[in-house]
Design a protein around this motif. Structure first.
Motif, short mmCIF file in Angstrom:
data_model
loop_
_atom_site.label_atom_id
_atom_site.label_comp_id
_atom_site.label_asym_id
_atom_site.label_seq_id
_atom_site.Cartn_x
_atom_site.Cartn_y
_atom_site.Cartn_z
N SER A 310 0.86 -1.19 0.00
CA SER A 310 0.00 0.00 0.00
C SER A 310 0.89 1.23 0.00
CB SER A 310 -0.94 0.02 1.21
OG SER A 310 -0.20 0.21 2.41
N PHE A 311 0.34 2.35 -0.48
CA PHE A 311 1.03 3.63 -0.37
C PHE A 311 0.01 4.70 -0.02
CE2 PHE A 311 0.13 2.94 -4.88
CZ PHE A 311 -0.51 4.11 -5.25
N THR A 312 0.49 5.79 0.55
CA THR A 312 -0.38 6.83 1.12
C THR A 312 -0.01 8.19 0.57
OG1 THR A 312 -0.62 5.55 3.17
CG2 THR A 312 -1.18 7.88 3.25
N TRP A 313 -1.04 8.93 0.15
CA TRP A 313 -0.89 10.34 -0.23
C TRP A 313 -1.34 11.21 0.94
CZ3 TRP A 313 1.60 11.65 -4.54
CH2 TRP A 313 1.64 10.76 -5.61
N ARG A 314 -0.58 12.26 1.21
CA ARG A 314 -0.94 13.23 2.24
C ARG A 314 -0.87 14.64 1.65
NH1 ARG A 314 2.05 9.35 5.06
NH2 ARG A 314 0.91 8.38 6.78
N LYS A 324 -5.62 16.06 4.28
CA LYS A 324 -6.26 14.84 3.79
C LYS A 324 -5.24 13.74 3.68
CE LYS A 324 -9.98 12.78 2.10
NZ LYS A 324 -11.23 12.61 2.87
N THR A 325 -5.68 12.52 4.01
CA THR A 325 -4.85 11.32 3.87
C THR A 325 -5.61 10.31 3.01
OG1 THR A 325 -3.79 11.67 6.02
CG2 THR A 325 -3.66 9.46 5.07
N VAL A 326 -4.95 9.83 1.98
CA VAL A 326 -5.55 8.87 1.05
C VAL A 326 -4.62 7.67 0.95
CG1 VAL A 326 -6.37 8.45 -1.28
CG2 VAL A 326 -6.69 10.70 -0.24
N THR A 327 -5.11 6.51 1.37
CA THR A 327 -4.32 5.28 1.33
C THR A 327 -4.85 4.38 0.22
OG1 THR A 327 -3.86 5.41 3.70
CG2 THR A 327 -3.56 3.27 2.64
N ILE A 328 -3.94 3.82 -0.55
CA ILE A 328 -4.27 2.97 -1.68
C ILE A 328 -3.63 1.60 -1.46
CG2 ILE A 328 -4.02 2.65 -4.18
CD1 ILE A 328 -3.94 5.67 -4.44
N GLY A 329 -4.47 0.57 -1.37
CA GLY A 329 -3.98 -0.79 -1.17
C GLY A 329 -3.66 -1.47 -2.49
N ILE A 330 -2.69 -2.39 -2.43
CA ILE A 330 -2.24 -3.11 -3.62
C ILE A 330 -2.17 -4.60 -3.29
CG2 ILE A 330 -0.39 -3.39 -5.32
CD1 ILE A 330 0.43 -0.55 -4.75
N SER A 331 -2.80 -5.41 -4.12
CA SER A 331 -2.78 -6.86 -3.94
C SER A 331 -1.74 -7.53 -4.83
CB SER A 331 -4.16 -7.46 -4.25
OG SER A 331 -5.14 -6.90 -3.43
N SER A 332 -1.49 -6.94 -6.01
CA SER A 332 -0.58 -7.56 -6.96
C SER A 332 0.83 -7.57 -6.41
CB SER A 332 -0.61 -6.82 -8.30
OG SER A 332 0.27 -7.42 -9.21
N LYS A 333 1.52 -8.69 -6.59
CA LYS A 333 2.88 -8.83 -6.08
C LYS A 333 3.88 -9.05 -7.19
CE LYS A 333 2.43 -13.84 -5.46
NZ LYS A 333 1.10 -13.91 -6.09
N LEU A 349 -4.44 3.49 -10.19
CA LEU A 349 -5.07 3.38 -8.88
C LEU A 349 -5.20 4.76 -8.21
CD1 LEU A 349 -3.34 0.17 -7.45
CD2 LEU A 349 -5.58 0.37 -8.50
N THR A 350 -4.18 5.60 -8.39
CA THR A 350 -4.24 6.94 -7.82
C THR A 350 -5.36 7.76 -8.44
OG1 THR A 350 -1.87 6.92 -7.31
CG2 THR A 350 -2.94 9.07 -7.47
N GLN A 351 -5.49 7.67 -9.76
CA GLN A 351 -6.57 8.42 -10.42
C GLN A 351 -7.94 7.93 -9.99
OE1 GLN A 351 -5.78 8.11 -14.61
NE2 GLN A 351 -3.91 9.34 -14.52
N LEU A 352 -8.10 6.61 -9.84
CA LEU A 352 -9.39 6.07 -9.41
C LEU A 352 -9.73 6.54 -7.99
CD1 LEU A 352 -9.16 2.40 -10.75
CD2 LEU A 352 -10.67 4.21 -11.58
N LYS A 353 -8.71 6.56 -7.12
CA LYS A 353 -8.96 6.94 -5.73
C LYS A 353 -9.23 8.44 -5.61
CE LYS A 353 -9.07 5.50 -1.41
NZ LYS A 353 -9.97 4.43 -0.95
N LEU A 354 -8.42 9.25 -6.29
CA LEU A 354 -8.57 10.69 -6.16
C LEU A 354 -9.79 11.22 -6.91
CD1 LEU A 354 -4.86 11.92 -6.50
CD2 LEU A 354 -6.16 11.41 -4.43
N LYS A 399 -8.29 -2.25 -8.38
CA LYS A 399 -9.04 -1.17 -9.03
C LYS A 399 -10.43 -1.04 -8.42
CE LYS A 399 -6.55 -1.81 -13.38
NZ LYS A 399 -6.66 -2.21 -14.81
N LEU A 400 -11.10 -2.16 -8.19
CA LEU A 400 -12.44 -2.09 -7.61
C LEU A 400 -12.40 -1.56 -6.18
CD1 LEU A 400 -13.98 -5.44 -8.93
CD2 LEU A 400 -14.49 -3.13 -9.72
N SER A 401 -11.42 -2.00 -5.41
CA SER A 401 -11.33 -1.56 -4.01
C SER A 401 -11.07 -0.08 -3.90
CB SER A 401 -10.24 -2.35 -3.28
OG SER A 401 -10.54 -3.72 -3.26
N ASN A 402 -10.16 0.43 -4.74
CA ASN A 402 -9.82 1.85 -4.66
C ASN A 402 -10.90 2.73 -5.28
OD1 ASN A 402 -6.92 2.12 -3.56
ND2 ASN A 402 -6.77 0.43 -5.00
#
Length: 529
Positions: A310-314, A324-333, A349-354, A399-402
């Motif tokens: 996961s990574f986080t935008w602040r 604002k804090t926006v956390t984006i989870g990642i499943s792909s390894k 993922l960032t565009q979908l979340k923001l 993508k669906l989660s974010n």
């Protein structure tokens, strides 16, 4: 005379046991240990770090200079052509070139850029040291063979520096201090040739030695201009005139005295930020800065062989107040093998979340961080993985989660419970993917006959049934056709003892019911399809 028996000589190819022992001892004595690669230090002296840390290239067409305490600290090539030099007053520089772009020096950004470069240099060697506030030292002696040869290593390094728009002078030597002195020689800055190693320190100027200004002034007053001049003076006389400190420096310079360097250990977390001159209230204006931070994250993961979970935008205001804090989870390894693929996924993922954010506030800086990092070696990817499409499913889950929210996608998870209503849990859809990263083969399956007697759908809570003469009723009397299967559990809290049956309604529908032995009541628990 009788003939004397002749002695047959031994065949030269026949070795006696004594000879074999002697040969073995001789081979043991003459066998040499493999020689370790010679120590080779590479110095990267960042000559225009103040400019580069503010994203000003040395060869830009716009004359630019960095100021510090009302004086020119550094300037680019175009400014130098106008006669502007470091140390000149700002007013004098503007008189020479009124179009000069001035920007105040920011030591914090210089330190951050130097730290980033030290982490980048870790891809070439495991020993990276910070010599001063604008110089890095790399011990590359053991890395030359890994990169096939010295020229190939230097070409890769210089290509990266050019892409970073970083100006650096290089020096090669067998000691750290000699490499730093060699970086001032023009002959040492031709990375395409192997002549870098054949350096001559004797012609090095006194000004380039890493000693204090007072000692340099004393050496000049004595008419000493180069290292050759110093070497012509006996050590005893040199120490008496200029002190032991200068002798120790020269001993370290030539490798006669140990000079250990403090190695930089890259962190296992990622942090990067960007500040803006004006408040931002539209994310489309800073798309380029967002993508650059994501590229830095992908590069960091590739160099450190890490997988990001996961990574986080602040977002911050002028006074560093968190908005604002926006956390984006990642499943792909499986993004470690393709850095470009990782950047594209991070951007999407960032565009979908923001896109779901309603930006009703202004911010002056953004920060990207990631602390959920694990080594890629923890994921045992099998060459014969029977699920090659797993990664595509992982990215779909991301993508669906974010887009919909982290708490919107779940899967059914078996739990170690005997009671049917507790045997099925709910977990996030990505949890299973982590556990299945190492596929198992020939795993014995547990065959429980009771599972065949359970319906697919259970009621959220068991429903109490009416009864007559100990016979359950639901729209008429129920006809029990199978059972009982007894389940006894939770004796440590409240004992549950149930007898489960399959019953048929008058209309033919099959039900899953149980008789509670403690309360003597019937309950409906599930429906068969």
């Amino acid at each position: 005379m009788p003939d004397t028996p002749s002695k047959t000589p031994r065949s030269p190819s026949f070795d006696r046991s004594e000879d074999r022992l002697e040969n073995r001892e001789l081979n043991t004595k003459t066998k040499e240990k493999p020689e370790e690669p010679p120590t080779l230090w590479l110095c990267l002296r960042l000559t225009h770090l103040a400019l580069n840390s503010l994203d000003i290239a040395l060869d830009t067409e716009q004359p630019a200079a960095i100021t510090y305490q009302q004086q020119v600290w550094q300037c680019n090539t175009q400014a130098a052509k106008s006669g502007i030099n470091p140390g000149m007053s700002v007013n004098h520089a503007l008189m020479l070139n009124p179009t000069l772009h001035l920007q105040e020096r920011e030591p914090d950004r210089e330190a951050n850029r130097l730290t980033q470069l030290s982490h980048w240099a870790y891809r070439f060697t495991s020993l990276v040291s910070r010599y001063n506030d604008h110089t890095l030292l790399l011990e590359i002696g053991k890395s030359v063979k890994l990169f096939n040869n010295l020229n190939h290593l230097l070409n890769l390094l210089n290509n990266d520096l050019a892409s970073f728009k970083i100006a650096a002078q290089q020096g090669l030597a067998n000691t750290a201090k000699a490499a730093y002195v060699s970086s001032f020689s023009q002959a040492q800055n031709q990375p395409s040739t192997s002549k870098l190693i054949s350096h001559n320190l004797g012609n090095a100027c006194i000004e380039h030695l890493d000693i204090d200004d007072k000692t340099i002034a004393q050496l000049h007053n004595c008419g000493l201009e180069s290292l050759n001049d110093l070497n012509a003076i006996p050590n005893r006389e040199l120490g008496a005139r200029f002190g032991r400190k200068l002798l120790d420096y020269l001993e370290k310079l030539y490798g006669n005295l140990a000079d250990p360097q403090i190695a930089i250990t890259p962190p296992e977390t990622f942090h990067a930020s960007v500040d803006f001159a004006e408040p931002i209230h539209n994310l489309n204006w800073i798309q380029q800065q967002l993508n650059r931070l994501l590229q830095d994250l992908a590069s960091f993961l590739a160099l450190r062989q890490l997988v990001c979970r996961s990574f986080t935008w602040r977002f911050y205001q002028d006074n560093n107040r968190l908005l604002k804090t926006v956390t984006i989870g990642i499943s792909s390894k499986d993004l470690i093998s393709n850095q470009d693929k990782a950047v594209l996924l991070f951007e999407e993922l960032t565009q979908l979340k923001l896109a779901s954010l309603q930006l009703s506030w202004e911010f002056s800086s953004i920060e990207l961080s990631s602390t959920q990092l694990v080594p890629v070696t923890l994921f045992n990817n099998d060459l014969f993985d029977p699920k090659p499409a797993t990664q595509q499913f992982d990215q779909l889950i991301d993508k669906l989660s974010n887009r919909l929210g982290h708490n919107t996608l779940f899967r059914v998870s078996p739990e170690p419970e005997h009671l049917p209503e507790l045997a099925n849990g709910r977990r996030h859809a990505s949890v299973q993917l982590v556990k299945e990263s190492s596929p198992q083969y020939n795993t014995p399956q547990l065959h429980n006959n009771t599972l065949k007697d359970e319906p697919l759908w259970l009621l959220e809570q068991p429903k109490r049934l009416a009864q007559h003469a100990n016979q359950p009723l639901l729209e008429g009397p129920l006809n029990i056709i199978h059972g009982p299967n007894r389940i006894t559990s939770h004796w440590w809290a409240k004992l549950q003892s149930r007898d489960y049956f399959i019953a048929r309604q008058p209309n033919g529908r099959l039900l899953w019911i149980f008789f509670e032995r403690g309360g003597k009541n019937w309950y409906l628990h599930g429906l068969f399809a």
